[in-house]
Scaffold this motif. Structure first.
Motif, PDB file in Angstrom:
ATOM      1  N   GLU A 116       8.322  13.961 -18.463  1.00  0.00           N
ATOM      2  CA  GLU A 116       8.977  13.071 -19.084  1.00  0.00           C
ATOM      3  C   GLU A 116       8.503  13.033 -20.535  1.00  0.00           C
ATOM      4  O   GLU A 116       9.549  12.388 -21.267  1.00  0.00           O
ATOM      5  CB  GLU A 116       8.376  11.790 -18.052  1.00  0.00           C
ATOM      6  CG  GLU A 116       9.199  10.487 -18.762  1.00  0.00           C
ATOM      7  CD  GLU A 116       8.980   9.145 -18.167  1.00  0.00           C
ATOM      8  OE1 GLU A 116       9.461   8.821 -17.338  1.00  0.00           O
ATOM      9  OE2 GLU A 116       7.501   8.871 -18.588  1.00  0.00           O
ATOM     10  N   ARG A 117       7.496  13.341 -20.605  1.00  0.00           N
ATOM     11  CA  ARG A 117       6.975  13.078 -22.076  1.00  0.00           C
ATOM     12  C   ARG A 117       7.761  14.083 -22.949  1.00  0.00           C
ATOM     13  O   ARG A 117       8.295  13.891 -24.220  1.00  0.00           O
ATOM     14  CB  ARG A 117       5.460  13.326 -22.242  1.00  0.00           C
ATOM     15  CG  ARG A 117       4.941  13.039 -23.675  1.00  0.00           C
ATOM     16  CD  ARG A 117       3.200  13.613 -23.419  1.00  0.00           C
ATOM     17  NE  ARG A 117       2.660  12.451 -23.381  1.00  0.00           N
ATOM     18  CZ  ARG A 117       1.412  12.603 -23.210  1.00  0.00           C
ATOM     19  NH1 ARG A 117       0.700  13.756 -22.990  1.00  0.00           N
ATOM     20  NH2 ARG A 117       0.609  11.434 -23.030  1.00  0.00           N
ATOM     21  N   ARG A 118       8.157  15.300 -22.450  1.00  0.00           N
ATOM     22  CA  ARG A 118       9.032  16.217 -22.996  1.00  0.00           C
ATOM     23  C   ARG A 118      10.455  15.768 -23.253  1.00  0.00           C
ATOM     24  O   ARG A 118      10.956  16.023 -24.304  1.00  0.00           O
ATOM     25  CB  ARG A 118       8.871  17.600 -22.517  1.00  0.00           C
ATOM     26  CG  ARG A 118       7.580  18.342 -22.667  1.00  0.00           C
ATOM     27  CD  ARG A 118       7.469  19.694 -21.874  1.00  0.00           C
ATOM     28  NE  ARG A 118       6.204  19.967 -22.004  1.00  0.00           N
ATOM     29  CZ  ARG A 118       5.346  20.784 -21.337  1.00  0.00           C
ATOM     30  NH1 ARG A 118       6.203  21.212 -19.860  1.00  0.00           N
ATOM     31  NH2 ARG A 118       4.334  21.518 -21.601  1.00  0.00           N
ATOM     32  N   ALA A 119      10.966  15.148 -22.314  1.00  0.00           N
ATOM     33  CA  ALA A 119      12.085  14.707 -22.427  1.00  0.00           C
ATOM     34  C   ALA A 119      12.274  13.573 -23.689  1.00  0.00           C
ATOM     35  O   ALA A 119      13.440  13.411 -24.269  1.00  0.00           O
ATOM     36  CB  ALA A 119      12.656  14.100 -21.094  1.00  0.00           C
ATOM     37  N   TYR A 161      12.527  24.941 -25.050  1.00  0.00           N
ATOM     38  CA  TYR A 161      11.039  25.404 -24.507  1.00  0.00           C
ATOM     39  C   TYR A 161       9.675  24.873 -25.145  1.00  0.00           C
ATOM     40  O   TYR A 161       9.918  24.283 -26.253  1.00  0.00           O
ATOM     41  CB  TYR A 161      10.979  26.864 -24.570  1.00  0.00           C
ATOM     42  CG  TYR A 161      12.084  27.515 -23.495  1.00  0.00           C
ATOM     43  CD1 TYR A 161      11.871  27.469 -22.211  1.00  0.00           C
ATOM     44  CD2 TYR A 161      13.472  27.778 -24.032  1.00  0.00           C
ATOM     45  CE1 TYR A 161      12.886  28.120 -21.467  1.00  0.00           C
ATOM     46  CE2 TYR A 161      14.272  28.399 -23.301  1.00  0.00           C
ATOM     47  CZ  TYR A 161      14.156  28.610 -21.923  1.00  0.00           C
ATOM     48  OH  TYR A 161      15.103  28.854 -21.122  1.00  0.00           O
ATOM     49  N   PHE A 162       8.818  24.529 -24.462  1.00  0.00           N
ATOM     50  CA  PHE A 162       7.538  23.901 -25.123  1.00  0.00           C
ATOM     51  C   PHE A 162       6.235  24.736 -24.802  1.00  0.00           C
ATOM     52  O   PHE A 162       6.335  25.670 -23.908  1.00  0.00           O
ATOM     53  CB  PHE A 162       7.248  22.622 -24.352  1.00  0.00           C
ATOM     54  CG  PHE A 162       8.570  21.863 -24.671  1.00  0.00           C
ATOM     55  CD1 PHE A 162       8.310  20.798 -25.671  1.00  0.00           C
ATOM     56  CD2 PHE A 162       9.707  21.580 -24.077  1.00  0.00           C
ATOM     57  CE1 PHE A 162       9.392  19.704 -26.165  1.00  0.00           C
ATOM     58  CE2 PHE A 162      10.734  20.765 -24.529  1.00  0.00           C
ATOM     59  CZ  PHE A 162      10.519  19.806 -25.424  1.00  0.00           C
ATOM     60  N   GLY A 163       5.332  24.351 -25.655  1.00  0.00           N
ATOM     61  CA  GLY A 163       4.009  25.106 -25.341  1.00  0.00           C
ATOM     62  C   GLY A 163       3.150  24.362 -24.358  1.00  0.00           C
ATOM     63  O   GLY A 163       3.625  23.161 -23.694  1.00  0.00           O
ATOM     64  N   HIS A 174      10.723  19.277 -17.683  1.00  0.00           N
ATOM     65  CA  HIS A 174      10.253  20.344 -16.708  1.00  0.00           C
ATOM     66  C   HIS A 174       8.735  20.660 -17.152  1.00  0.00           C
ATOM     67  O   HIS A 174       8.594  20.609 -18.381  1.00  0.00           O
ATOM     68  CB  HIS A 174      11.010  21.688 -16.430  1.00  0.00           C
ATOM     69  CG  HIS A 174      12.290  21.317 -15.942  1.00  0.00           C
ATOM     70  ND1 HIS A 174      12.401  20.916 -14.362  1.00  0.00           N
ATOM     71  CD2 HIS A 174      13.615  20.775 -16.355  1.00  0.00           C
ATOM     72  CE1 HIS A 174      13.848  20.771 -14.313  1.00  0.00           C
ATOM     73  NE2 HIS A 174      14.561  20.567 -15.482  1.00  0.00           N
ATOM     74  N   ALA A 175       7.880  21.180 -16.316  1.00  0.00           N
ATOM     75  CA  ALA A 175       6.600  21.491 -16.701  1.00  0.00           C
ATOM     76  C   ALA A 175       6.383  22.874 -15.994  1.00  0.00           C
ATOM     77  O   ALA A 175       7.133  23.263 -14.705  1.00  0.00           O
ATOM     78  CB  ALA A 175       5.616  20.606 -16.157  1.00  0.00           C
ATOM     79  N   ARG A 182       8.526  25.644 -18.850  1.00  0.00           N
ATOM     80  CA  ARG A 182       8.079  24.486 -19.607  1.00  0.00           C
ATOM     81  C   ARG A 182       9.367  24.093 -20.581  1.00  0.00           C
ATOM     82  O   ARG A 182       9.528  24.640 -21.710  1.00  0.00           O
ATOM     83  CB  ARG A 182       6.715  24.930 -20.540  1.00  0.00           C
ATOM     84  CG  ARG A 182       5.673  24.890 -19.992  1.00  0.00           C
ATOM     85  CD  ARG A 182       4.418  24.840 -20.542  1.00  0.00           C
ATOM     86  NE  ARG A 182       4.595  26.271 -21.624  1.00  0.00           N
ATOM     87  CZ  ARG A 182       3.952  27.242 -21.606  1.00  0.00           C
ATOM     88  NH1 ARG A 182       3.109  27.567 -20.326  1.00  0.00           N
ATOM     89  NH2 ARG A 182       4.012  28.319 -22.280  1.00  0.00           N
ATOM     90  N   ARG A 183      10.203  23.254 -20.172  1.00  0.00           N
ATOM     91  CA  ARG A 183      11.442  23.007 -20.678  1.00  0.00           C
ATOM     92  C   ARG A 183      12.271  21.517 -20.818  1.00  0.00           C
ATOM     93  O   ARG A 183      11.700  20.913 -19.777  1.00  0.00           O
ATOM     94  CB  ARG A 183      12.530  24.166 -20.304  1.00  0.00           C
ATOM     95  CG  ARG A 183      13.045  23.591 -18.907  1.00  0.00           C
ATOM     96  CD  ARG A 183      13.420  24.820 -18.114  1.00  0.00           C
ATOM     97  NE  ARG A 183      14.264  24.530 -16.996  1.00  0.00           N
ATOM     98  CZ  ARG A 183      13.484  24.404 -15.803  1.00  0.00           C
ATOM     99  NH1 ARG A 183      12.156  24.538 -15.743  1.00  0.00           N
ATOM    100  NH2 ARG A 183      14.285  24.127 -14.697  1.00  0.00           N
TER     101      ARG A 183
END
Lengths: 196, 431
Positions: free
Chosen positions: A143-146, A92-94, A128-129, A187-188
């Motif tokens: 995409e940036r998270r992946a 998970y992300f901020g 995902h967002a 967000r993951r």
């Protein structure tokens, strides 16, 4: 423009008489019909009709657009199954961030170990967002998270060929809702193993 | 009586009965949440057919006019009289009721058995004169569209602007969860009626956008478990995969001449803007930066593109020549400005503006400057201009609302669009 001589039905005398009869029958029928419609609850009736029409008209599009797939989204089979270090597969992300938070580093490391030990295994990193903001910007964010997770995995010895990047942006929420608790879960990055 | 004439008559009467069963309650569909200024009073009398009132056309016309925010439509219960064409309205009666205009019309059969005509006259009851009289041919199964066309004619005659009631909107609706999730691309009338499915998929569909000739829609589909851009012909249903590079294939935007698509591709690293020749297949890169560049939208003159970039740290709007070069930043107001779109005259840009209260639709001059907020929701997104530039369609994700709405460009008039089922993602207004 017809104002001076409005168009009229072209009828012969016989038809004119018939028309008058029909006209009075028509008034009665229409009244019955209107009453009938309103007593049945017009909105629902019409709603169903609309669906039917769209299903029909959509036949062409549906033919072009109905797809079935060999693999489902979570077709991960036995690879990294329950009990293995890679059992946890979601990071998970901020908000508006692609940083892998310290509390999720162990999840990435678990999957890195599995992938390093199984060089034939490959995984899709699905970014995902949350739903906030514009959908195409969220595709870029996913995409940036992946990619961030991919970099992290590579640093731990995972081969480039083992990883695929795919961003769904906000289009495939893990859970629905419109508040922070929901957004947090959406967000993951999901690590999805490919079969075999 | 000749059999042919008799059949013709039966057909005509049967048709009228069908028309009688069309939604008489159509005016209920208009859900105006905030009225505009200076709306003109108008009365739309039921169109007569064979000397009896038909329930088919006037509700559509009344609903369209009321739904534009430029008119206040008189409720039928207050009509002081109900004359049928070719009789004139009694001008003084309507004046006393505070009306300015009265529409009176009738449906007649054409010489071809499947053609009907809607004849109507628009009267100025203050000056006691005819403003407009027209004869609109239509087929029985096109009754709603005939109503929209008549509303367009009245709107143009009284406001001087093009009416957009006979245009359509495209949108994606998603419903269900997990493996049962289904995505549908639909087109519907601008009042949400007559929805037609263009395609369905268990995987996401995104960013539908109409070609300038109104015949095709470009969209993003994940049906192959990867993003690809498709162009689909609405008439034939034929479709073509025009972009399927590795990584992002997204945010299609038609060039004004319909020959090119601006796209977002990440095949060379981070997302950047490219221009694809639809027939030639040629691909030209417009931006080159490690940051996110996406959501390009053409200016109406075809010379430049507005786009979203986070090269400054946060997503903001930039403008770049369609030939390439250095993008110039347009927005400095707030920490989040995205999904910019030019107005049809090229003088304004609408966008999603993120702030403390949420995400709203904003409007500013195409050269930049202050952003005026038009909406006040938490999650208002996906702005799309009406072809006459007077309204902006947008989606509302927040719960408890209809998923689509429109707002006038002065922000004073707002209206919900009734869409059944699912949440709505992305919307585009036809030319």
């Amino acid at each position: 423009m017809f104002a001076a001589h409005p168009g009229r039905l072209e009828l012969n005398a016989q038809e004119e008489i018939m028309m008058q009869i029909f006209s009075s029958v028509l008034s009665v029928l229409m009244m019955v019909l209107v009453l009938g419609c309103s007593s049945k609850g017009g909105v629902n009736e019409e709603g169903e009709g609309g669906d039917e029409a769209s299903a029909q008209d959509g036949g062409r599009g549906a033919k072009a657009g109905k797809y079935s797939y060999g693999r489902g989204k979570n077709g991960i089979g036995g690879a990294g199954g329950p009990g293995s270090p890679a059992a946890q597969r979601v990071i998970y992300f901020g908000y508006d961030s692609d940083d892998v938070l310290p509390e999720y580093q162990s999840v990435v490391t678990g999957n890195a170990e599995y992938l390093s030990n199984h060089p034939d295994a490959s995984a899709v990193l699905e970014g995902h967002a949350d739903e906030r903001g514009s959908s195409e910007y969220n595709i870029a964010l996913g995409e940036r998270r992946a990619l961030s997770v991919a970099r992290n995995l590579r640093l731990q010895g995972v081969g480039d060929r083992q990883l695929q990047i795919l961003s769904y942006g906000e289009e495939k929420p893990a859970t629905s809702g419109h508040e922070e608790a929901t957004w947090q879960r959406n967000r993951r990055v999901e690590i999805t193993y490919q079969g075999r | 009586m000749k059999i042919r004439s008799f059949l013709r008559l039966c057909w005509f009467i049967g048709g009228l009965l069908l028309m009688g069963s069309f939604p008489v309650h159509a005016e209920l569909m208009v859900d105006i949440t905030q009225g505009g200024d200076g709306a003109m009073p108008i009365a739309v009398l039921p169109f007569s057919a064979l000397g009896v009132p038909s329930g088919s056309l006037s509700p559509v016309i009344a609903s369209d006019l009321e739904g534009s925010g430029k008119f206040v439509v008189m409720p039928a219960s207050r009509f002081p009289e109900q004359p049928f064409m070719p009789a004139h309205p009694d001008f003084s009666l309507w004046q006393q009721q505070g009306q300015e205009h009265v529409v009176i019309g009738r449906i007649v059969q054409g010489s071809q058995s499947d053609t009907l005509y809607a004849e109507f006259v628009l009267y100025d009851v203050i000056q006691g004169r005819e403003v407009l009289s027209e004869r609109v041919p239509f087929k029985l199964n096109e009754t709603r569209h005939a109503g929209h066309r008549i509303a367009d004619l009245i709107y143009k005659a009284l406001t001087g602007e093009r009416g957009v009631f006979n245009t359509r909107v495209a949108y994606v609706s998603a419903s269900g969860d997990g493996n049962d999730r289904e995505y549908r691309l639909l087109v519907a009338d601008t009042d949400g009626e007559d929805p037609k499915v263009v395609m369905t998929s268990p995987e996401p569909i995104m960013s539908p956008t109409w070609s300038p000739d109104g015949k095709k829609i470009a969209y993003v589909s994940f049906e192959d478990h990867a993003a690809a851009v498709f162009v689909q012909n609405l008439g034939s249903g034929e479709r073509q995969k025009v972009s399927s590079h590795s990584g992002i294939n997204g945010a299609p935007s038609w060039s004004p001449d319909g020959t090119q698509l601006a796209l977002t591709l990440s095949k060379d690293g981070s997302p950047d803007i490219y221009i694809l020749g639809i027939v030639s297949g040629s691909l030209r890169r417009v931006t080159k930066d490690d940051s996110i560049e996406t959501e390009a939208s053409w200016s109406p003159d075809g010379l430049s593109l507005v786009l979203t970039s986070d090269r400054g740290g946060k997503p903001q709007l930039y403008v770049v020549s369609a030939q390439g070069g250095e993008p110039r930043r347009l927005t400095y107001d707030g920490a989040y400005n995205a999904r910019g779109v030019f107005s049809p005259d090229g003088r304004k840009i609408a966008m999603v503006h993120g702030g403390d209260g949420g995400y709203r639709i904003g409007l500013m001059d195409a050269e930049g400057g202050d952003i005026k907020l038009l909406t006040a929701g938490r999650l208002d997104e996906s702005p799309a201009f009406a072809p006459n530039g007077q309204f902006i369609l947008y989606s509302r994700k927040d719960s408890g609302h209809d998923p689509l709405a429109m707002v006038s460009i002065d922000g004073k008039f707002k209206k919900n669009i009734k869409i059944k089922g699912g949440d709505v993602r992305g919307a585009s207004w036809s030319p």
